[in-house]
Scaffold this motif. Sequence first.
Motif, short mmCIF file in Angstrom:
data_model
loop_
_atom_site.label_atom_id
_atom_site.label_comp_id
_atom_site.label_asym_id
_atom_site.label_seq_id
_atom_site.Cartn_x
_atom_site.Cartn_y
_atom_site.Cartn_z
N GLN A 82 0.82 -1.20 0.00
CA GLN A 82 0.00 0.00 0.00
C GLN A 82 0.86 1.25 0.00
OE1 GLN A 82 -2.76 -0.27 3.26
NE2 GLN A 82 -3.89 -1.94 2.34
N LYS B 132 1.02 4.12 -2.90
CA LYS B 132 0.76 5.52 -2.57
C LYS B 132 1.92 6.41 -3.00
CE LYS B 132 -2.26 4.72 1.39
NZ LYS B 132 -2.39 4.85 2.84
N ILE C 246 1.96 6.77 -6.83
CA ILE C 246 0.88 7.67 -7.25
C ILE C 246 1.23 9.12 -6.92
CG2 ILE C 246 -1.53 8.32 -6.78
CD1 ILE C 246 -2.04 5.24 -6.41
N LYS C 247 1.73 9.34 -5.74
CA LYS C 247 2.08 10.70 -5.31
C LYS C 247 3.24 11.25 -6.13
CE LYS C 247 3.71 13.18 -1.22
NZ LYS C 247 4.13 13.03 0.19
N ASP D 109 -3.72 10.74 -11.00
CA ASP D 109 -5.05 11.03 -10.49
C ASP D 109 -5.75 9.70 -10.20
OD1 ASP D 109 -7.56 11.96 -9.87
OD2 ASP D 109 -7.92 12.91 -11.82
N TYR D 110 -6.20 9.53 -8.97
CA TYR D 110 -6.87 8.28 -8.58
C TYR D 110 -8.06 7.98 -9.50
CZ TYR D 110 -4.32 7.84 -4.16
OH TYR D 110 -3.35 7.67 -3.23
N ALA D 111 -8.75 9.01 -9.94
CA ALA D 111 -9.93 8.81 -10.78
C ALA D 111 -9.59 8.18 -12.12
CB ALA D 111 -10.64 10.14 -11.00
N LEU E 262 -7.22 5.85 -12.58
CA LEU E 262 -6.53 4.58 -12.39
C LEU E 262 -7.50 3.39 -12.39
CD1 LEU E 262 -3.89 5.57 -9.70
CD2 LEU E 262 -3.53 5.22 -12.15
N ILE F 25 -3.58 0.34 -13.93
CA ILE F 25 -2.69 -0.04 -12.82
C ILE F 25 -1.77 -1.17 -13.25
CG2 ILE F 25 -2.61 -1.08 -10.52
CD1 ILE F 25 -5.21 0.53 -9.92
#
Length: 70
Positions: free
Chosen positions: A29, A33, A36-37, A42-44, A46, A51
């Motif tokens: 996890q 994170k 991504i950071k 953008d989480y939206a 993915l 992924i």
Amino acid sequence: MTLSSLEKQEAKLKQLNQKIKAEKSKIEQNLGKQIIKTANLDYADLSNQKIKDLARKIATVLNHEPNTKL
């Protein structure tokens, strides 16, 4: 060894395996994170397929560059 002793050892082993599994999950996890950071993703955007594609790209880079040993 008595059966009770074996059962206690088995219980300790199960508990240790659960701790290992939880630690692996936390690492996975945290890695996700951080990727991504750092990549400003953008989480939206993915989806599962994106992924997987991103994971393949990262793995390719890590597996083919000589200076990626951690």
